[in-house]
Design an enzyme around this catalytic site. Structure first.
Site, PDB file in Angstrom:
ATOM      1  N   HIS B 136      29.013  47.017  37.479  1.00  0.00           N
ATOM      2  CA  HIS B 136      30.443  46.904  37.193  1.00  0.00           C
ATOM      3  C   HIS B 136      31.119  48.147  37.796  1.00  0.00           C
ATOM      4  O   HIS B 136      30.483  49.189  37.931  1.00  0.00           O
ATOM      5  CB  HIS B 136      30.592  46.891  35.666  1.00  0.00           C
ATOM      6  CG  HIS B 136      31.955  46.594  35.154  1.00  0.00           C
ATOM      7  ND1 HIS B 136      32.931  47.553  35.049  1.00  0.00           N
ATOM      8  CD2 HIS B 136      32.495  45.448  34.680  1.00  0.00           C
ATOM      9  CE1 HIS B 136      34.023  47.002  34.525  1.00  0.00           C
ATOM     10  NE2 HIS B 136      33.785  45.737  34.296  1.00  0.00           N
ATOM     11  N   ASP B 214      23.701  50.738  30.994  1.00  0.00           N
ATOM     12  CA  ASP B 214      24.993  50.180  30.628  1.00  0.00           C
ATOM     13  C   ASP B 214      24.741  48.921  29.794  1.00  0.00           C
ATOM     14  O   ASP B 214      24.383  47.876  30.333  1.00  0.00           O
ATOM     15  CB  ASP B 214      25.776  49.854  31.904  1.00  0.00           C
ATOM     16  CG  ASP B 214      27.063  49.085  31.619  1.00  0.00           C
ATOM     17  OD1 ASP B 214      27.382  48.848  30.432  1.00  0.00           O
ATOM     18  OD2 ASP B 214      27.740  48.711  32.595  1.00  0.00           O
ATOM     19  N   GLN B 217      27.339  44.571  28.060  1.00  0.00           N
ATOM     20  CA  GLN B 217      27.184  43.117  27.893  1.00  0.00           C
ATOM     21  C   GLN B 217      26.019  42.747  26.991  1.00  0.00           C
ATOM     22  O   GLN B 217      25.862  41.586  26.632  1.00  0.00           O
ATOM     23  CB  GLN B 217      26.974  42.446  29.266  1.00  0.00           C
ATOM     24  CG  GLN B 217      28.182  42.483  30.172  1.00  0.00           C
ATOM     25  CD  GLN B 217      29.346  41.654  29.649  1.00  0.00           C
ATOM     26  OE1 GLN B 217      29.179  40.765  28.816  1.00  0.00           O
ATOM     27  NE2 GLN B 217      30.533  41.955  30.119  1.00  0.00           N
ATOM     28  N   LYS B 240      33.306  43.965  22.895  1.00  0.00           N
ATOM     29  CA  LYS B 240      32.534  42.817  23.376  1.00  0.00           C
ATOM     30  C   LYS B 240      31.554  42.339  22.309  1.00  0.00           C
ATOM     31  O   LYS B 240      30.752  41.443  22.556  1.00  0.00           O
ATOM     32  CB  LYS B 240      31.782  43.190  24.653  1.00  0.00           C
ATOM     33  CG  LYS B 240      32.704  43.470  25.848  1.00  0.00           C
ATOM     34  CD  LYS B 240      31.897  43.654  27.109  1.00  0.00           C
ATOM     35  CE  LYS B 240      32.641  44.393  28.197  1.00  0.00           C
ATOM     36  NZ  LYS B 240      33.723  43.613  28.803  1.00  0.00           N
ATOM     37  N   CYS B 378      35.431  42.774  38.191  1.00  0.00           N
ATOM     38  CA  CYS B 378      35.218  44.221  38.361  1.00  0.00           C
ATOM     39  C   CYS B 378      33.884  44.513  39.037  1.00  0.00           C
ATOM     40  O   CYS B 378      33.207  45.491  38.722  1.00  0.00           O
ATOM     41  CB  CYS B 378      35.316  44.969  37.030  1.00  0.00           C
ATOM     42  SG  CYS B 378      36.964  44.989  36.363  1.00  0.00           S
TER      43      CYS B 378
END
Lengths: 151, 421
Positions: B136, B214, B217, B240, B378
């Site tokens: 991202h 990261d 998600q 999220k 993104c």
């Protein structure tokens, strides 16, 4: 129920998106400008052949959504034979139309884009190639973007 | 077309009644453009359950006061709730200690914190920052800024051409001795790929390379254990995973955080302040300058409890089942191109319909009440790699149903009809 959808995607828009007019690189263009929307990847180059103050020929190349492509296609047809000042005047009328929905009688076929005003997220699609054409007509050969990059 | 409420989801092996969770989400019960809302943009942000929404109101109605400063009752309550949320966050990802959790505005700020505080202190010209080709923008741009400042170099672990998964056969080639940091996404927001982060972190650790995962998600979608993953840093966005926007956290191993200079200066992050010199507070406070978002962590706490009550293993299974179902059904649609792995994907599907632009797909779907995302997600460099300007994306959460996927497929056929493709 889908009146506003058919307002947005009028037959003339769908038809021009499918078979865009003046969709070619112009080798002997005198003014070229690029229009890009970094948010969705739309990217068009508008080519103009100017004879003094008058647009003798106009074409475009690039890719994007149905609205942006049809807009570029109809634009090239609409500005042929117009003066620089006419192009700028037409730009203002188109911009006003896609944001308010009010079409000036003089815009002709471009009135198809009046429905865009009901879809605020798509106004940029409709106006993208107009920004490029305005820059090209002013002789500013640069990339115009829907998003202002910071200096 | 049949409306969602009238169709019955096909029987599945799992005994959990996923549709029942929909009652916890007030926002899902509405009509959009005259159709029942089918919210399939969960990778952008999830919806919030009543319990989370109520926790915000409760905090401001009963407990609101500044944290770590007061002696009075309300301040004590706020501080206790704020620090309880930190403990809960540590437990959520099995961090060894609560001090290893730094609250941030989200995953983006957490990555910027590491890039700035760790990066400026540890990188020099010629050092390599290793990323993957499916990152991202939030896991690319902070490193570009750092590289510009320090003279460090960016390098990317490539993806395969067919299923767009990480090409692990290239790992040795890119993980060379000059790599100082390897920052990688756990679940790709554009492709749905689940990366083998434990394996990647182990390879990095063997070479003394610092790692960042990261988990924007993944945190709200699957069980996470930072000790099992073996990463130095991990970043999470609350919004999220059922929490409000504007709250997230950074996990950093204490030995790393202790040796890092502060990120922002201000109140709370100091031990002593003199007119000309100051000393820093202990971790995690060293990285939390100024009055923080207090209701955010408190609501995030409620969200974490909510998710773990369902069970993230169960939730992940449901996510994967829905996305596989969507993938298989979209694959049957003529002219539909799909991106990412054919099997084992997380809860999202990226697709293109013939030569219809993603924004046109999303505009029409919206008029049928189906919320999709269209664009580059993104991930502009990744889109360039895939050779598309943008894709349409359907992303799922536990409150989505098979009937909603059916609805999506019906709408996809309507879109094809509309554009005569």
């Amino acid at each position: 129920m889908f009146d506003d959808l058919t307002d947005l995607y009028q037959q003339v828009i769908l038809e021009h998106a499918k078979s865009p007019r003046n969709f070619r690189v112009m080798e002997d263009a005198t003014c070229v400008a690029n229009g890009t929307n970094p948010l969705c990847g739309d990217n068009y180059t508008v080519y103009l052949k100017m004879d003094g103050d008058v647009v003798k020929d106009a074409s475009f190349q690039g890719s994007g959504c149905a609205i942006s492509k049809a807009s570029a296609s109809l634009l090239t047809a609409a500005i042929k034979g117009k003066t620089r000042a006419d192009v700028e005047l037409l730009f203002d009328k188109v911009q006003n139309m896609v944001t308010t929905g009010e079409a000036d009688e003089s815009v002709g076929k471009l009135a198809a884009f009046a429905g865009v005003h009901k879809f605020p997220a798509r106004v940029k699609c409709a106006i993208l190639s107009w920004h490029a054409a305005k820059s090209a007509a002013q002789g500013i050969a640069e990339t115009v973007s829907t998003e202002e990059p910071a200096e | 077309m049949e409306s969602v409420s009238e169709s019955t989801p096909p029987a599945r092996e799992t005994a959990i009644d996923w549709a029942a969770y929909r009652k916890d989400f007030p926002i899902l019960d509405q009509q959009v453009h005259g159709h029942p809302l089918v919210y399939l943009d969960n990778a952008a942000t999830s919806q919030k359950p009543r319990a989370v929404i109520d926790s915000l109101v409760r905090y401001y109605e009963r407990d609101n006061a500044n944290v770590h400063r007061g002696i009075h009752e309300l301040s004590n309550r706020s501080t206790d709730a704020f620090e309880a949320a930190r403990k809960r966050a540590a437990r959520f990802i099995n961090a060894p200690a609560p001090e290893e959790i730094v609250f941030t505005r989200g995953a983006t700020e957490a990555i910027n914190l590491v890039a700035s505080a760790w990066g400026n202190a540890n990188l020099k010209a010629g050092d390599v920052i290793l990323l993957t080709e499916m990152e991202h923008h939030s896991n690319i741009v902070p490193w570009q800024l750092l590289a510009e400042k320090t003279g460090a170099i960016l390098r990317y672990l490539p993806i395969t051409a067919d299923e767009h998964i990480l090409d692990l056969s290239k790992l040795d080639e890119v993980l060379t001795d000059d790599v100082k940091l390897f920052s990688m996404v756990h679940i790709s927001n554009a492709l749905g790929v689940v990366n083998p982060v434990a394996e990647l972190c182990e390879a990095a650790r063997k070479k003394g390379v610092v790692t960042l995962v990261d988990a924007a998600q993944s945190a709200g979608h699957c069980p996470l254990d930072v000790q099992e993953i073996g990463c130095d840093f991990l970043v999470v966005s609350g919004h999220k995973m059922c929490a409000p926007t504007g709250i997230g956290f950074l996990f950093g191993r204490a030995e790393r955080l202790n040796r890092m200079p502060p990120y922002h200066g201000g109140g709370e992050m100091i031990a002593t302040v003199d007119y000309f010199k100051s000393t820093w507070n202990q971790i995690p406070h060293k990285f939390e300058a100024g009055t923080p978002d207090i209701s955010g962590p408190i609501a995030l706490h409620v969200a974490m409890d909510y998710l773990d009550k369902i069970g993230r293993e169960n939730l992940f299974k449901h996510d994967k089942e829905l996305s596989q179902y969507a993938y298989d059904r979209l694959a049957e649609v003529s002219g539909c191109r799909l991106y990412g792995p054919k099997q084992g994907r997380a809860g999202l599907v990226s697709f293109m319909l013939d030569d219809v632009h993603a924004h046109d797909v999303v505009t029409i779907a919206d008029r049928y009440g189906v919320a999709l995302r269209g664009g580059h997600h993104c991930t502009q460099p990744l889109m360039k790699k895939l050779g598309v300007p943008s894709t349409a994306r359907a992303s799922f959460y536990f409150y989505n149903t098979h009937a909603e996927v059916d609805r999506l497929i019906d709408v996809v056929h309507e879109i094809k009809k509309f554009f005569g493709s």
